[in-house]
Design an enzyme around this catalytic site. Structure first.
Site, PDB file in Angstrom:
ATOM      1  N   ARG A 224       0.849  -1.183   0.000  1.00 13.21           N
ATOM      2  CA  ARG A 224       0.000   0.000   0.000  1.00 13.21           C
ATOM      3  C   ARG A 224       0.891   1.241   0.000  1.00 13.21           C
ATOM      4  O   ARG A 224       2.017   1.207   0.521  1.00 13.21           O
ATOM      5  CB  ARG A 224      -0.894   0.038   1.250  1.00 13.21           C
ATOM      6  CG  ARG A 224      -2.063  -0.928   1.231  1.00 13.21           C
ATOM      7  CD  ARG A 224      -3.133  -0.535   0.202  1.00 13.21           C
ATOM      8  NE  ARG A 224      -4.242  -1.464   0.158  1.00 13.21           N
ATOM      9  CZ  ARG A 224      -4.422  -2.424  -0.745  1.00 13.21           C
ATOM     10  NH1 ARG A 224      -3.534  -2.609  -1.703  1.00 13.21           N
ATOM     11  NH2 ARG A 224      -5.487  -3.204  -0.720  1.00 13.21           N
ATOM     12  N   HIS A 272      -1.998   0.643  -9.618  1.00 11.27           N
ATOM     13  CA  HIS A 272      -2.611  -0.306  -8.672  1.00 11.27           C
ATOM     14  C   HIS A 272      -3.305  -1.448  -9.425  1.00 11.27           C
ATOM     15  O   HIS A 272      -4.528  -1.615  -9.333  1.00 11.27           O
ATOM     16  CB  HIS A 272      -3.618   0.420  -7.750  1.00 11.27           C
ATOM     17  CG  HIS A 272      -3.947  -0.389  -6.527  1.00 11.27           C
ATOM     18  ND1 HIS A 272      -4.275   0.177  -5.331  1.00 11.27           N
ATOM     19  CD2 HIS A 272      -3.998  -1.733  -6.312  1.00 11.27           C
ATOM     20  CE1 HIS A 272      -4.513  -0.767  -4.429  1.00 11.27           C
ATOM     21  NE2 HIS A 272      -4.358  -1.946  -5.017  1.00 11.27           N
TER      22      HIS A 272
HETATM   23  P1  NAP Z   1      -2.037 -11.818   4.571  1.00 12.87           P
HETATM   24  O1  NAP Z   1      -2.285 -13.224   4.144  1.00 12.87           O
HETATM   25  O2  NAP Z   1      -2.862 -11.264   5.681  1.00 12.87           O
HETATM   26  O3  NAP Z   1      -0.485 -11.705   4.940  1.00 12.87           O
HETATM   27  C1  NAP Z   1       0.060 -10.598   5.575  1.00 12.87           C
HETATM   28  C2  NAP Z   1       1.533 -10.863   5.871  1.00 12.87           C
HETATM   29  O4  NAP Z   1       2.110  -9.675   6.407  1.00 12.87           O
HETATM   30  C3  NAP Z   1       1.740 -11.977   6.904  1.00 12.87           C
HETATM   31  O5  NAP Z   1       2.889 -12.713   6.563  1.00 12.87           O
HETATM   32  C4  NAP Z   1       1.989 -11.184   8.190  1.00 12.87           C
HETATM   33  O6  NAP Z   1       2.794 -11.849   9.165  1.00 12.87           O
HETATM   34  C5  NAP Z   1       2.751 -10.005   7.640  1.00 12.87           C
HETATM   35  N1  NAP Z   1       2.688  -8.886   8.583  1.00 12.87           N
HETATM   36  C6  NAP Z   1       1.596  -8.226   9.045  1.00 12.87           C
HETATM   37  N2  NAP Z   1       1.955  -7.283   9.949  1.00 12.87           N
HETATM   38  C7  NAP Z   1       3.305  -7.358  10.063  1.00 12.87           C
HETATM   39  C8  NAP Z   1       4.268  -6.673  10.853  1.00 12.87           C
HETATM   40  N3  NAP Z   1       3.916  -5.712  11.722  1.00 12.87           N
HETATM   41  N4  NAP Z   1       5.565  -7.022  10.712  1.00 12.87           N
HETATM   42  C9  NAP Z   1       5.940  -7.997   9.855  1.00 12.87           C
HETATM   43  N5  NAP Z   1       5.064  -8.697   9.090  1.00 12.87           N
HETATM   44  C10 NAP Z   1       3.771  -8.374   9.188  1.00 12.87           C
HETATM   45  O7  NAP Z   1      -2.225 -10.805   3.336  1.00 12.87           O
HETATM   46  P2  NAP Z   1      -2.143 -11.107   1.761  1.00 12.87           P
HETATM   47  O8  NAP Z   1      -3.399 -11.698   1.261  1.00 12.87           O
HETATM   48  O9  NAP Z   1      -0.873 -11.823   1.478  1.00 12.87           O
HETATM   49  O10 NAP Z   1      -2.077  -9.601   1.205  1.00 12.87           O
HETATM   50  C11 NAP Z   1      -1.066  -8.707   1.631  1.00 12.87           C
HETATM   51  C12 NAP Z   1      -1.327  -7.302   1.118  1.00 12.87           C
HETATM   52  O11 NAP Z   1      -1.043  -7.201  -0.271  1.00 12.87           O
HETATM   53  C13 NAP Z   1      -2.764  -6.800   1.228  1.00 12.87           C
HETATM   54  O12 NAP Z   1      -3.089  -6.378   2.536  1.00 12.87           O
HETATM   55  C14 NAP Z   1      -2.756  -5.635   0.256  1.00 12.87           C
HETATM   56  O13 NAP Z   1      -2.327  -4.466   0.931  1.00 12.87           O
HETATM   57  C15 NAP Z   1      -1.680  -6.048  -0.772  1.00 12.87           C
HETATM   58  N6  NAP Z   1      -2.284  -6.336  -2.086  1.00 12.87           N
HETATM   59  C16 NAP Z   1      -1.981  -5.517  -3.138  1.00 12.87           C
HETATM   60  C17 NAP Z   1      -2.518  -5.773  -4.389  1.00 12.87           C
HETATM   61  C18 NAP Z   1      -2.192  -4.897  -5.583  1.00 12.87           C
HETATM   62  O14 NAP Z   1      -2.812  -5.046  -6.652  1.00 12.87           O
HETATM   63  N7  NAP Z   1      -1.215  -4.025  -5.475  1.00 12.87           N
HETATM   64  C19 NAP Z   1      -3.384  -6.866  -4.578  1.00 12.87           C
HETATM   65  C20 NAP Z   1      -3.663  -7.691  -3.490  1.00 12.87           C
HETATM   66  C21 NAP Z   1      -3.101  -7.418  -2.237  1.00 12.87           C
HETATM   67  P3  NAP Z   1       2.305 -13.213   9.881  1.00 12.87           P
HETATM   68  O15 NAP Z   1       2.421 -14.271   8.807  1.00 12.87           O
HETATM   69  O16 NAP Z   1       3.273 -13.401  10.965  1.00 12.87           O
HETATM   70  O17 NAP Z   1       0.881 -12.973  10.322  1.00 12.87           O
END
Ligand code: NAP
Length: 309
Positions: A224, A272
């Site tokens: 983000r 995005h």
């Molecule tokens: P997710 O499954 O919830 O994974 C989040 C990851 O971030 C987990 O590994 C988590 O650690 C880690 N994390 C969270 N807080 C942290 C912290 N304070 N320090 C270190 N690591 C931390 O999410 P996801 O489905 O993979 O998606 C991730 C993000 O990608 C979304 O929230 C969105 O912002 C972005 N996204 C972007 C696009 C785009 O088109 N640009 C599309 C889709 C998603 P743990 O494993 O330890 O819980």
């Protein structure tokens, strides 16, 4: 009973069609047409005015239209009793992997340099880099980050991941928590941010952290815009510490025409769209969660509201 949709999409027809095509047909209405607000129990949401859900006394579930939920979590007036669910879709993870791979290979093979040369009709060679020359670091090895890390590892890259907790074992090297972030950063040449935006991760792509990357590294931000301290990035690009940045997400979207990122020679911008959810692919889980809501059953892909993701 209906799925009520609130978002800024110009055309929600593909979503409505996909939701109605799911085995269990449902009524789909845009929320601004609702006369009786007490009839709304399930909302599918992307952008919306903060505080609006306070007006729906029987709202039980809000489903994000994408994987991220920061647009919901940042609403200080989101009713505390409402459950938030998000999209988890293998196609979305694969799309982001393909995006990341395209960006990495384009940079390694210096394709933008050759496009510039072509425009000037200059026949000039330039050394390229190989997969074996770089180490990739992925911040956030959740559903999407883990998929990308595993695929890049399988493609032959050296890959490390960094997350909040140790998590389960993986084929790539794993780091976690604040105490291990420095070790993760110093061995990374290509930093990919795939974190959710939370109070803990906001501004994490700052000078202090980015300076720990070896000189000549580059950043790919797919998480983000709020993760990145924009002036710190500009400073590190201009000083030569960082070689480039591919930015897909921004603090303000669309990125304003006057923003310095547009013209920066070391920055490549995409609007995005590292992944765009395919309504037909994600509709079944939304409809499933709608029925689970109506039947008081456990929801799929539920967000931990205290953790913020
Ligand atoms: P997710 O499954 O919830 O994974 C989040 C990851 O971030 C987990 O590994 C988590 O650690 C880690 N994390 C969270 N807080 C942290 C912290 N304070 N320090 C270190 N690591 C931390 O999410 P996801 O489905 O993979 O998606 C991730 C993000 O990608 C979304 O929230 C969105 O912002 C972005 N996204 C972007 C696009 C785009 O088109 N640009 C599309 C889709 C998603 P743990 O494993 O330890 O819980």
């Amino acid at each position: 009973m209906a799925i009520h949709v609130v978002c800024d999409l110009e055309n929600i027809e593909p979503w409505v069609r996909a939701l109605k095509n799911v085995d269990n047909p449902v009524e789909v209405l845009t929320i601004d047409n609702v006369k009786d607000k007490s009839s709304v129990e399930f909302v599918l949401a992307w952008t919306y005015p903060h505080g609006m859900f306070e007006e729906y006394p029987n709202l039980k579930t809000i489903s994000s239209m994408g994987a991220g939920v920061d647009h919901l979590m940042s609403d200080p007036r989101l009713p505390p009793e409402v459950s938030v669910v998000r999209i988890v879709d293998p196609l979305l993870s694969q799309d982001i992997y393909e995006f990341a791979l395209s960006v990495i290979m384009s940079r390694l093979r210096r394709l933008s340099f050759f496009r510039d040369m072509q425009r000037q009709k200059i026949w000039k060679r330039k050394r390229y880099r190989r997969i074996s020359d770089v180490s990739i670091g992925i911040m956030g090895t959740g559903v999407i980050g883990n998929h990308i890390a595993t695929q890049l590892h399988n493609t032959g890259f050296r890959v490390a991941g960094w997350s909040r907790t140790p998590g389960s074992s993986a084929p790539y090297r794993k780091y976690h928590g604040k105490s291990q972030i420095d070790r993760f950063l110093v061995e990374t040449n290509i930093l990919i941010c795939l974190l959710p935006l939370t109070p803990e991760t906001e501004n994490i792509l700052n000078k202090e952290n980015l300076e720990k990357l070896p000189e000549g590294s580059w950043l790919i931000n797919i998480g983000r815009g709020g993760h990145l301290v924009e002036n710190d990035l500009l400073e590190l690009l201009d000083s030569g510490h960082l070689d480039g940045a591919n930015l897909d997400v921004f603090r303000e979207e669309p990125l304003p025409a006057s923003h310095p990122f547009w013209d920066h020679p070391k920055i490549e911008i995409t609007p995005h769209m590292a992944s765009l959810p395919l309504p037909a692919s994600v509709a079944p889980q939304i409809v499933d969660n709608y029925h689970r809501t109506l039947n008081n059953k456990p929801l799929l892909n539920i967000v931990d509201r205290t953790r913020g993701y």
